[in-house]
Design an enzyme around this catalytic site. Structure first.
Site, mmCIF file in Angstrom:
data_model
loop_
_atom_site.group_PDB
_atom_site.id
_atom_site.type_symbol
_atom_site.label_atom_id
_atom_site.label_comp_id
_atom_site.label_asym_id
_atom_site.label_seq_id
_atom_site.Cartn_x
_atom_site.Cartn_y
_atom_site.Cartn_z
ATOM 1 N N LYS A 171 -43.351 13.100 -42.907
ATOM 2 C CA LYS A 171 -42.984 13.425 -44.508
ATOM 3 C C LYS A 171 -44.025 12.735 -45.263
ATOM 4 C CE LYS A 171 -41.260 12.185 -47.794
ATOM 5 N NZ LYS A 171 -41.810 12.458 -49.278
ATOM 6 N N GLY A 194 -42.077 17.605 -48.808
ATOM 7 C CA GLY A 194 -40.898 17.467 -49.762
ATOM 8 C C GLY A 194 -40.579 16.286 -50.406
ATOM 9 N N GLY A 220 -38.408 12.566 -51.448
ATOM 10 C CA GLY A 220 -37.999 11.681 -50.811
ATOM 11 C C GLY A 220 -36.586 11.706 -50.755
ATOM 12 N N VAL A 262 -35.782 15.374 -48.262
ATOM 13 C CA VAL A 262 -36.429 15.291 -47.000
ATOM 14 C C VAL A 262 -36.431 13.835 -46.447
ATOM 15 C CG1 VAL A 262 -38.569 15.809 -45.611
ATOM 16 C CG2 VAL A 262 -37.772 17.407 -47.339
ATOM 17 N N GLU A 265 -43.513 -1.176 -44.078
ATOM 18 C CA GLU A 265 -44.836 -1.913 -44.467
ATOM 19 C C GLU A 265 -44.662 -1.785 -46.168
ATOM 20 O OE1 GLU A 265 -47.779 -2.132 -46.608
ATOM 21 O OE2 GLU A 265 -48.992 -0.731 -45.189
ATOM 22 N N CYS A 301 -51.581 -1.926 -51.384
ATOM 23 C CA CYS A 301 -50.559 -3.053 -51.279
ATOM 24 C C CYS A 301 -51.130 -4.222 -50.598
ATOM 25 C CB CYS A 301 -49.559 -2.391 -50.224
ATOM 26 S SG CYS A 301 -50.169 -1.909 -48.662
ATOM 27 N N GLU A 349 -45.375 -6.967 -58.348
ATOM 28 C CA GLU A 349 -46.715 -6.099 -58.007
ATOM 29 C C GLU A 349 -47.009 -4.863 -59.099
ATOM 30 O OE1 GLU A 349 -47.828 -3.889 -53.735
ATOM 31 O OE2 GLU A 349 -45.809 -3.403 -54.564
#
Length: 491
Positions: free
Chosen positions: A193, A224, A226, A229, A268, A302, A398
């Protein structure tokens, strides 16, 4: 918007040579890839070019029924795929690799269009690095299956089963290769996905799987949303492992939702990585390299080094060097060679970055390097922020944009304290007078990966985080082992 007439022409030629349907635009997609064929979705979503704020493509918006069909196909395909020996599996996957490599320029164009990555960054950091990782991941299948003996026990690793691969918008193709290719190479079957903002490179990977005649059900694609799907995949009882990359907040939800069915999760997540300059290090090189790493992909990385820690006596010198180097980074049209920073990926991301910078400035921080940027897309200038407290939001959270925070430290112990004083632990850097000193300091950092004096990225070494940066590892042998179970056989 395109990457220029030469790229478009190359894409058209590639489409023809790859047998693409000439009546269908490469970026107008309305189907999921399930059990080796395309299944039309009831709905589609627009895909926006963040450099122009204009829709340029469409993607399928899958529903529960589509997810059920994909998981069922993956479950059916699992036993025969897992039973294949390594040479047979490798031969099939090398065909997939070849088909993906044929689509290199299309992958570059997709990345420029849907991510807004400058064409040079898209080619080098997104596509070519991912192709290298695909090659080296498959190289791990060369040779016999590793078998370990402990006393009278034979220790073997077996594929975990059906894997849900849920990938982010910032490095869509790269992340999908890390997850889906490694899982399939380990003998698993996959339901992928992609992020709803950036699904088109995933379609190209599915096109390559179809062209390579990957066995039906081994790789399935269900684009699709989050909360639709992704949520169904995470909670599905027939999914054995979820590999997710995204924000820490969503990762915590994924882990909690997956726990109900006792499935394994590889996460992650976010990062706030420190680049630590010790006494005696080459300050100019450290600062320039840190700025480049912080600004890569417009700061939407990231593992970016977003905190620069320097000896307090050299703080102003470091700030000046950082501002000077930042000023040399061109921000603009991502289709133009030489542009360093394209737009942020969305209006939401732009608002988040602008909000954090505004709050830092209001709190007394010096914000340096601001300059005009194109106003048509979601652009943001690369900035240096200093004169901040270590507990300030912009130091601890972040930003996920082109912002580098510079702080002073009072020596090695203080530098280690500051670097480790974070909820995150994904990556980092150490700059020292010599390698031995750098390695010794790197061992003090609570983070999954540390570069000493600008060492090169190693695609064979494990990558993953400590603390709220997640758990599990990707890349190389460790990345394959993430998709296996350990069995002891007593003889």
């Amino acid at each position: 918007m395109s990457t220029g007439t030469e790229t478009v022409g190359a894409r058209a030629a590639a489409d023809a040579s790859l047998g693409a349907d000439p009546t269908r635009s490469l970026w107008q997609r309305d189907a999921a890839f399930i059990d080796g064929s395309w299944r039309i979705a009831a709905q589609t979503d627009e895909i926006e070019d963040p450099a122009t704020r204009q829709a340029f493509g469409r993607s399928a918006r899958c529903d529960d029924g589509t997810v059920e069909a994909a998981v069922r196909a993956a479950r059916t395909a699992f036993d025969p795929w897992a039973a294949r020996d390594r040479p047979d599996r490798l031969a099939v996957l090398r065909r997939w690799q070849s088909e993906v490599e044929l689509r290199r320029e299309m992958l570059v164009e997709a990345t420029v269009l849907e991510v807004g990555a400058p064409v040079d960054v898209a080619r080098e950091a997104h596509v070519d690095l991912a192709l290298e990782i695909m090659r080296t991941t498959l190289d791990e299948l060369e040779g016999p299956e590793p078998v370990e003996r402990i006393g009278n026990s034979i220790i073997v690793r077996e594929p975990v089963g059906v894997v849900a691969s849920i990938t982010p918008w910032n490095y869509p193709f790269y992340q999908l290769v890390l997850k889906a290719v490694a899982a399939v190479a380990a003998g698993c079957t996959v339901v992928a996905k992609p992020a709803e903002l950036t699904p088109l490179s995933a379609y190209l990977l599915a096109d390559a799987a179809e062209a390579a005649q990957l066995p039906r059900g081994v790789f399935n694609l269900v684009p699709g949303r989050g909360d639709e799907v992704g949520e169904r995949l995470v909670t599905h009882p027939e999914v054995d492992l979820v590999s997710f990359t995204g924000s820490t907040a969503v990762g915590a939800h994924v882990a909690a939702a997956a726990a109900a069915t006792i499935k394994r999760v590889c996460l992650e997540l976010g990062g706030k990585s420190a680049s630590v300059v010790l006494d005696g290090a080459d300050l100019a090189t450290a600062v320039r390299t840190t700025v480049d790493m912080a600004m890569l992909n417009s700061g939407q990385t990231c593992s970016a080094w977003t905190r620069l820690l320097v000896p307090v006596a050299r703080l102003e010198e470091a700030v000046e060097l950082a501002v000077e180097h930042t000023g040399a980074l061109e921000v603009g049209d991502p289709t133009r060679p030489g542009v360093a920073l394209g737009p942020l990926a969305s209006a939401r991301q732009q608002a988040q970055v602008e909000g954090m910078v505004a709050r830092a400035r209001a709190g007394g921080a010096r914000v340096l390097g601001a300059r005009p940027v194109p106003d048509r897309g979601y652009f943001h200038p690369p900035l240096i922020v200093t004169d901040v407290d270590e507990d300030d939001e912009i130091v601890r959270d972040e930003v996920f944009g082109p912002v580098l925070v510079v702080l002073g430290h009072g020596g090695d112990d203080d530098a280690a304290r500051l670097a480790n004083d974070s909820d995150y632990g994904l990556a980092g850097a150490v700059w020292a007078a010599d390698t031995e000193t750098g390695v010794a300091f790197a061992r003090r950092l609570r983070t999954g990966q540390v570069d000493v004096n600008g060492a090169a990225f190693n695609v064979h070494a494990p990558f993953g985080g400590f603390k709220k940066s997640g758990y599990g590892r990707e890349l190389g042998r460790y990345g394959l082992e993430e998709f296996t179970e350990i069995k002891s056989i007593q003889v």
